[in-house]
Design a protein around this motif. Structure first.
Motif, PDB file in Angstrom:
ATOM      1  N   ARG A  23     -46.199 -10.073 -98.220  1.00 36.18           N
ATOM      2  CA  ARG A  23     -46.328  -9.879 -99.667  1.00 36.18           C
ATOM      3  C   ARG A  23     -45.111  -9.174-100.258  1.00 36.18           C
ATOM      4  NH1 ARG A  23     -50.662 -12.014-102.591  1.00 36.18           N
ATOM      5  NH2 ARG A  23     -52.410 -12.229-101.197  1.00 36.18           N
ATOM      6  N   VAL A  24     -43.949  -9.467 -99.732  1.00 34.64           N
ATOM      7  CA  VAL A  24     -42.742  -8.797-100.213  1.00 34.64           C
ATOM      8  C   VAL A  24     -42.570  -8.945-101.732  1.00 34.64           C
ATOM      9  CG1 VAL A  24     -41.097 -10.708 -99.852  1.00 34.64           C
ATOM     10  CG2 VAL A  24     -40.318  -8.331 -99.655  1.00 34.64           C
ATOM     11  N   GLY A  50     -48.146  -7.539 -89.392  1.00 34.17           N
ATOM     12  CA  GLY A  50     -47.181  -8.430 -88.758  1.00 34.17           C
ATOM     13  C   GLY A  50     -46.390  -9.297 -89.710  1.00 34.17           C
ATOM     14  N   SER A  51     -46.086  -8.795 -90.905  1.00 32.79           N
ATOM     15  CA  SER A  51     -45.329  -9.581 -91.891  1.00 32.79           C
ATOM     16  C   SER A  51     -43.999 -10.062 -91.326  1.00 32.79           C
ATOM     17  CB  SER A  51     -45.055  -8.744 -93.143  1.00 32.79           C
ATOM     18  OG  SER A  51     -46.242  -8.439 -93.810  1.00 32.79           O
ATOM     19  N   ASP A  53     -41.705 -11.615 -93.700  1.00 37.88           N
ATOM     20  CA  ASP A  53     -40.995 -12.012 -94.914  1.00 37.88           C
ATOM     21  C   ASP A  53     -40.126 -10.922 -95.527  1.00 37.88           C
ATOM     22  OD1 ASP A  53     -42.902 -10.261 -95.859  1.00 37.88           O
ATOM     23  OD2 ASP A  53     -43.520 -11.540 -97.534  1.00 37.88           O
ATOM     24  N   GLY A  54     -39.879  -9.837 -94.834  1.00 38.94           N
ATOM     25  CA  GLY A  54     -39.103  -8.752 -95.408  1.00 38.94           C
ATOM     26  C   GLY A  54     -39.963  -7.598 -95.909  1.00 38.94           C
ATOM     27  N   THR A  55     -41.275  -7.712 -95.799  1.00 37.26           N
ATOM     28  CA  THR A  55     -42.163  -6.639 -96.237  1.00 37.26           C
ATOM     29  C   THR A  55     -41.838  -5.336 -95.511  1.00 37.26           C
ATOM     30  OG1 THR A  55     -43.959  -8.151 -96.846  1.00 37.26           O
ATOM     31  CG2 THR A  55     -44.582  -5.888 -96.334  1.00 37.26           C
ATOM     32  N   ALA A  56     -41.670  -5.393 -94.205  1.00 35.88           N
ATOM     33  CA  ALA A  56     -41.417  -4.184 -93.411  1.00 35.88           C
ATOM     34  C   ALA A  56     -40.146  -3.482 -93.874  1.00 35.88           C
ATOM     35  CB  ALA A  56     -41.328  -4.531 -91.924  1.00 35.88           C
ATOM     36  N   GLU A  57     -39.100  -4.252 -94.160  1.00 38.07           N
ATOM     37  CA  GLU A  57     -37.845  -3.662 -94.616  1.00 38.07           C
ATOM     38  C   GLU A  57     -38.017  -3.002 -95.983  1.00 38.07           C
ATOM     39  OE1 GLU A  57     -38.106  -6.863 -93.384  1.00 38.07           O
ATOM     40  OE2 GLU A  57     -37.343  -6.278 -91.418  1.00 38.07           O
ATOM     41  N   LEU A  58     -38.759  -3.654 -96.874  1.00 34.57           N
ATOM     42  CA  LEU A  58     -38.996  -3.090 -98.195  1.00 34.57           C
ATOM     43  C   LEU A  58     -39.767  -1.781 -98.082  1.00 34.57           C
ATOM     44  CD1 LEU A  58     -39.867  -4.823-101.430  1.00 34.57           C
ATOM     45  CD2 LEU A  58     -41.368  -3.006-100.661  1.00 34.57           C
TER      46      LEU A  58
END
Length: 178
Positions: A23-24, A50-51, A53-58
């Motif tokens: 859900r980035v 376990g995203s 799509d870049g969610t973890a980085e955001l």
């Protein structure tokens, strides 16, 4: 408009759980609304299921303003259950990653629970949202609540849940009992 902040009354500390997966495009707006509450939550726990799509980085950009838990993808129920096991608040708000909270959402729910000490949870009406042309969530139509007789409330709830879970603030003891 001036934004004032109030502290949680004793026994009314709120843990907000935000299960998320890919859900980035929405999660920042969601978290910003939760972090801007007039009565701040004790903690905002984001359970990243376990995203990819870049969610973890955001989420890293939020630093210590949130508690970011990353787990292997297992579905929303596993993310919620993990969050429940980690929450330290007296009250739990499971909030969807594509929703936006109104600024006094926590304060109003806490006030309602204080006024009804025997209630296991409170809930509220909510607005439907949709993707706006500017990339942000736009407020849509209000989903009002129907009045229910206290004597038939449980029966009506069992017939069909008439409120959205993301509007419910629940005493942790009620979740433990379930």
């Amino acid at each position: 408009m001036e934004h004032t902040t109030t502290q949680s009354p004793p026994g009314m500390r709120v843990s907000v759980l935000v299960p998320t997966y890919n859900r980035v495009n929405y999660i920042a707006e969601c978290l910003d609304s939760l972090l801007a509450q007039s009565m701040p939550a004790l903690e905002v726990i984001v359970i990243d299921d376990g995203s990819e799509d870049g969610t973890a980085e955001l989420l890293k950009g939020y630093g210590n303003r949130i508690r970011h838990i990353r787990k292997d993808n297992g579905g929303k129920p596993t993310a919620v259950n993990l969050g429940l096991s980690l929450a330290q608040g007296d009250l739990i708000w499971i909030f969807d990653d594509d929703d936006v909270a109104l600024p006094d959402a926590i304060a109003q729910r806490v006030q309602a629970l204080q006024a009804s000490p025997d209630a296991g949870f409170v809930y509220s009406p909510h607005y439907y949202g949709h993707d706006g042309s500017d990339g942000h969530i736009q407020r849509g139509k209000l989903h009002p609540l129907q009045a229910h007789n206290p004597d038939s409330f449980l029966f009506e709830l069992m017939k069909g849940c008439f409120f959205h879970l993301a509007t419910a603030l629940v005493r942790v003891d009620a979740y433990r009992a379930v």
